[in-house]
Design a protein around this motif. Structure first.
Motif, PDB file in Angstrom:
ATOM      1  N   SER A  73       0.670  -1.232   0.175  1.00 43.86           N
ATOM      2  CA  SER A  73      -0.006   0.000  -0.122  1.00 43.86           C
ATOM      3  C   SER A  73       0.884   1.243   0.165  1.00 43.86           C
ATOM      4  O   SER A  73       1.967   1.266   0.649  1.00 43.86           O
TER       5      SER A  73
ATOM      6  N   PRO B 153      -5.097  -1.459   4.712  1.00 43.48           N
ATOM      7  CA  PRO B 153      -3.941  -0.704   3.734  1.00 43.48           C
ATOM      8  C   PRO B 153      -3.959   0.771   3.954  1.00 43.48           C
ATOM      9  O   PRO B 153      -3.045   1.222   3.513  1.00 43.48           O
TER      10      PRO B 153
ATOM     11  N   HIS C 283      -2.380  -1.012  -3.340  1.00 38.84           N
ATOM     12  CA  HIS C 283      -3.310   0.108  -3.080  1.00 38.84           C
ATOM     13  C   HIS C 283      -2.841   1.296  -2.994  1.00 38.84           C
ATOM     14  O   HIS C 283      -1.846   1.534  -2.455  1.00 38.84           O
TER      15      HIS C 283
END
Ligand code: ATP
Length: 149
Positions: free
Chosen positions: A13, A51, A94
Motif C-alpha cells: 500500500s 491498507p 493499493h
C-alpha cells in the motif's frame, strides 16, 4: 528441466502525497536501485494493518513526510520474478491520495535512495512504471476536480 517457479502473492500500500506551491501541485517520488527507478512510496502490509494504515506508515518512512488520506485512487497489479529463489510473485498495491501535513524529505529511510518533490507534471514524466503513472494521472485529475469545487 528447470523446476517451475513457486507462486506467491504480496499486498502493498502506498500514496501520492501532495501540497500546493503557488499555482503548482507538488507530489513526492522516491528513487530506488541507485536512482534507476522513480516510484511512488509504498510497502508491504504488516500483520494487523489496514491498507490505509500501511499507506500512511510507508509514506512517512520512505519519504519522511506525514500525510492525511483524502481518498483511494486505485489498485495496481504486476508480476515479478525472484531469480535466485525461483519465485514468481503477483503483487497488488493499493494507492491513496494524501494531503501533506508535516515533515522533510531529507528524513527518508534507508530503503530508498532519495525522496523528492516534483510538480505533478514532472512526476508523470519521470515515473518509471506504467501502473504508477496511471495512479499519478488519476491523482492529477482528482486534484483538479477538488480545486475547482
Ligand atoms: P515493497 O516496496 O512493496 O515492500 P519491494 O521493494 O520489495 O516492495 P517491488 O518494489 O515490488 O519490491 O519490486 C519488485 C520488482 O518489481 C522489482 O524488479 C521492481 O523493479 C518491479 N516493480 C516495482 N514497481 C513496479 C510496478 N509498479 N510495475 C511493475 N514492476 C514494478
Amino acid at each position: 528441466m528447470t523446476k517451475p517457479a513457486a507462486l506467491k502473492r504480496q499486498t502493498s500500500s502506498g500514496g501520492v502525497i501532495y501540497k500546493k506551491s503557488g499555482d503548482d501541485i507538488l507530489v513526492v517520488l522516491v528513487s530506488v536501485r541507485g536512482g534507476k527507478f522513480w516510484c511512488l512510496p509504498k510497502g508491504l502490509l504488516d500483520r494487523g494493518e489496514t491498507p490505509e494504515m500501511t499507506a500512511v506508515r510507508e509514506v512517512r518512512e520512505e519519504s519522511g513526510l506525514s500525510g492525511r488520506i483524502v481518498e483511494k485512487l486505485g489498485d495496481i497489479n504486476y508480476w515479478y520474478y525472484v531469480k535466485g529463489d525461483n519465485i514468481k510473485c503477483r503483487k497488488t498495491v493499493h494507492f491513496y491520495l494524501m494531503e501533506y501535513l508535516s515533515g522533510d524529505t531529507a528524513d527518508h529511510d534507508f530503503e530508498v535512495d532519495s525522496a523528492e518533490w516534483f510538480t505533478i507534471d514532472e512526476a508523470i514524466g519521470k515515473i518509471s512504471f506504467k501502473g504508477d503513472k496511471g495512479i499519478l494521472l488519476k491523482a492529477r485529475a482528482r486534484l483538479r476536480e477538488i480545486a475547482d469545487k
